[in-house]
Design an enzyme around this catalytic site. Structure first.
Site, mmCIF file in Angstrom:
data_model
loop_
_atom_site.group_PDB
_atom_site.id
_atom_site.type_symbol
_atom_site.label_atom_id
_atom_site.label_comp_id
_atom_site.label_asym_id
_atom_site.label_seq_id
_atom_site.Cartn_x
_atom_site.Cartn_y
_atom_site.Cartn_z
ATOM 1 N N GLY A 102 -17.689 -36.439 -13.134
ATOM 2 C CA GLY A 102 -16.942 -35.332 -12.542
ATOM 3 C C GLY A 102 -15.587 -35.165 -13.181
ATOM 4 N N ASP A 134 -11.308 -31.588 -8.860
ATOM 5 C CA ASP A 134 -10.649 -30.860 -9.953
ATOM 6 C C ASP A 134 -10.838 -31.470 -11.347
ATOM 7 O OD1 ASP A 134 -9.137 -33.120 -9.696
ATOM 8 O OD2 ASP A 134 -7.339 -32.111 -8.957
ATOM 9 N N GLY A 135 -11.474 -32.646 -11.407
ATOM 10 C CA GLY A 135 -11.696 -33.250 -12.717
ATOM 11 C C GLY A 135 -10.475 -33.947 -13.298
ATOM 12 N N ARG A 192 -11.021 -44.335 -22.319
ATOM 13 C CA ARG A 192 -11.776 -45.555 -22.035
ATOM 14 C C ARG A 192 -12.791 -45.779 -23.143
ATOM 15 N NH1 ARG A 192 -14.026 -45.407 -15.903
ATOM 16 N NH2 ARG A 192 -15.404 -43.769 -16.651
ATOM 17 N N ARG A 199 -24.940 -45.985 -16.314
ATOM 18 C CA ARG A 199 -24.865 -46.655 -15.012
ATOM 19 C C ARG A 199 -26.251 -46.706 -14.376
ATOM 20 N NH1 ARG A 199 -19.552 -44.573 -13.434
ATOM 21 N NH2 ARG A 199 -18.606 -43.938 -15.387
ATOM 22 N N ASP A 269 -23.565 -45.794 -8.754
ATOM 23 C CA ASP A 269 -23.028 -44.984 -9.860
ATOM 24 C C ASP A 269 -21.861 -45.695 -10.543
ATOM 25 O OD1 ASP A 269 -22.080 -44.262 -7.146
ATOM 26 O OD2 ASP A 269 -20.539 -43.161 -8.218
#
Ligand code: AMP
Ligand code: MG
Length: 518
Positions: A102, A134-135, A192, A199, A269
């Site tokens: 997201g 909102d991401g 990252r 996942r 997740d």
């Protein structure tokens, strides 16, 4: 800055044909192409130079505008196509349907020194999977993720890594306490890095949709690229694959128990298929040794993800993964055998891990009892886990143990005689047990100090760095970053970080409890 780009993920796996960035259910695809959002005034505030070198980026290159623009999503690296992944997940025990990246956008894959790394931005804008959010990410949660993932790496805990921490220059609205009082905070972006961001939820989503064809494509890809020692595509291979995921998951959780890390949101997740610690949200470090502690306020009532429950939750999550893989295996017993083995291995590995924290290497009867008695003692009064175990290696069997571990008690002045007696009994037994070891004190101390860290990212330490950064001072981020690169070393200049959580931090938001708002 020239990177050795080697795409495998997007090349080999099915893409969502829709290119528009609209929120939707994405079927029959592992990911959707989506570009990061341009930000107002990007500024890199910290870089992990060690991680940069792993990717083939020199220190000089990290100082360039190009680096800044690529790792804040303002420029797309030539001939690459950013994307967000589709996954589902069980959240707090319930199937939550499609979730997905997201607010994470994958940039590209880099091959360097024979390793393949996936590079991803967190907080770089909305994707088809942003649902109602909102991401974006705020500075406080980004500092926490950035510092902790690198700290975990240096602690020797399997984890995703971080390359850079940047401000976006945009403001982000957040209701930290979920009490109807949203406020603007500084937006931030962490880059990252991981060999894979897959996942459990990536497999679950296909299974939940009865899409066995794509489930197989994804599992085969995973085996080929990440478990390449297994031969591809047979029921036997899928079982070996599941077995290995199970072993890696357990291994990771045993490390968490060793260093006192509480993940806080062990939803499926947030479980890496490679057994890496992923998604640093409302995590926390155990200060007072308390199996029932959780840092996550959202989980305050049931404490599903409390410290002492992490190994069980690992197993619960593996059951969900087993269900997801079942259509490729179609046999229950061998899957159950692997899950049963997890329970056996947990007992065994957890025992060995605790023994190593105590410096016990010989096999002697009653060690389990000694460890259980220790765990009971640690819960008598508020006792700092990190300080306790670190100082324990100073015990030679002659001195009074209580004096050695005194620094670990939060309210040392009010410890009852009864508690002191119980500690003295335990130390007497421990001293007797040490007699049966073949290592001398110095040798034992070295081994213990290599598994009992001196410095961890205590919750209040991260909060101090956040408070300073919100005022525009990023020096503490760097100080903590450098400190945590050598968590097992004595660092006389940094002794001030080898202290209990200060009183002011006990009930302060961010220091002992956190919400998922990030
Ligand atoms: P988490 O509990 O942080 O692992 O997040 C659970 C799901 O919510 C994931 O699919 C995230 O991508 C999504 N999510 C969390 N925060 C945001 C955000 N600010 N914008 C969009 N999606 C988010
Ligand atoms: Mg997550």
């Amino acid at each position: 800055m020239k990177l050795n780009i080697k795409e495998t993920f997007c090349e080999k796996l099915p893409a969502d044909p829709i290119l528009e960035n609209s929120r939707r259910q994405v079927k029959s695809a592992v990911f959707s192409y989506v570009n990061p959002k341009k930000t107002k005034d990007p500024k890199v505030i910290h870089i992990s130079n060690e991680m940069a070198l792993e990717l083939g980026i020199s220190e000089e290159e990290t100082q360039s505008d190009f680096f800044k623009n690529v790792f804040t999503g303002n420029k797309i690296y030539p001939n690459t196509k950013p994307f967000a992944m589709c996954y589902g997940g069980h959240q707090f025990g319930n199937w939550a349907g499609q979730l997905g990246d997201g607010r994470a956008i994958n940039l590209f894959e880099v091959e360097h020194k024979n390793k393949n790394w996936k590079v991803q931005l967190k907080g770089a804008g909305e994707t088809p999977y942003s649902r109602t959010a909102d991401g974006l990410a705020v500075l406080r949660s980004s500092i926490r993720e950035y510092l902790c993932s690198e700290a975990m790496f240096y602690l020797g805990v399997p984890t995703t890594r971080a390359l850079s921490l940047s401000l976006s220059g945009d403001n982000v609205l957040r209701d930290i306490l979920y009490d109807g009082n949203p406020a603007y905070e500084k937006g931030a972006i962490v880059s990252r890095i991981s060999p894979s961001f897959l996942r459990f939820g990536n497999y679950e989503i296909f299974s939940a949709r009865n899409d066995v064809k794509n489930l197989k494509v994804l599992v085969d890809y995973t085996i080929k690229h990440h478990f390449s020692h297994l031969e591809n595509s047979s029921k036997k291979t899928y079982l070996k694959f599941f077995n290995e995921v199970s072993e890696r998951t357990l291994e990771m959780i045993i490390h968490w128990q060793r260093v006192g890390f509480v993940h806080g949101v062990m939803n499926t997740d947030n479980m890496s298929i490679l057994g890496l610690t992923i998604d640093y949200g409302p995590y926390g470090w155990l200060e007072d040794f308390d199996y029932s502690w959780t840092p996550n306020t959202t989980d305050r009532q049931h404490k599903r993800y409390r410290f002492g429950n992490q190994p069980n939750i690992g197993l619960w999550n593996l059951y969900k993964l087993a269900n997801a893989l079942y259509p490729l295996i179609e046999e229950v017993e061998p899957l159950e055998a692997i899950l049963d083995q997890y329970k056996i291995d947990f007992q065994k590995k957890s025992f060995l891990m605790m023994k190593s924290k105590l410096g016990l290497f010989e096999e002697v009867k009653n060690d389990l009892e000694l460890i259980q008695n220790l765990e009971d003692n640690l819960q008598l009064v508020e006792t700092d886990m990190t300080i306790f175990f670190r100082n324990l290696s100073n015990f030679k069997g002659d001195k009074i143990g209580f004096e050695i571990i005194k620094k670990a008690f939060y309210d040392v002045k009010n410890i009852s005689e009864q508690v002191k007696i119980q500690w003295n009994i335990w130390f007497k037994n421990y001293a007797d047990r040490l007699q049966k070891e073949s290592l001398n004190h110095q040798q034992r101390k070295e081994k213990m100090d290599a598994v009992n860290p001196k410095y961890v990212l205590r919750n209040y330490m991260a909060q101090l760095a956040i408070d300073a950064a919100n005022e525009g001072d990023y020096s503490l981020i760097n100080q903590l970053f450098q400190l945590l690169k050598k968590p097992y070393d004595e660092q006389p200049k940094n002794e001030k970080w080898f202290t209990k959580r200060p009183d002011w931090a006990k009930h302060k938001v961010g220091c002992s409890m956190l919400s998922c708002s990030s």
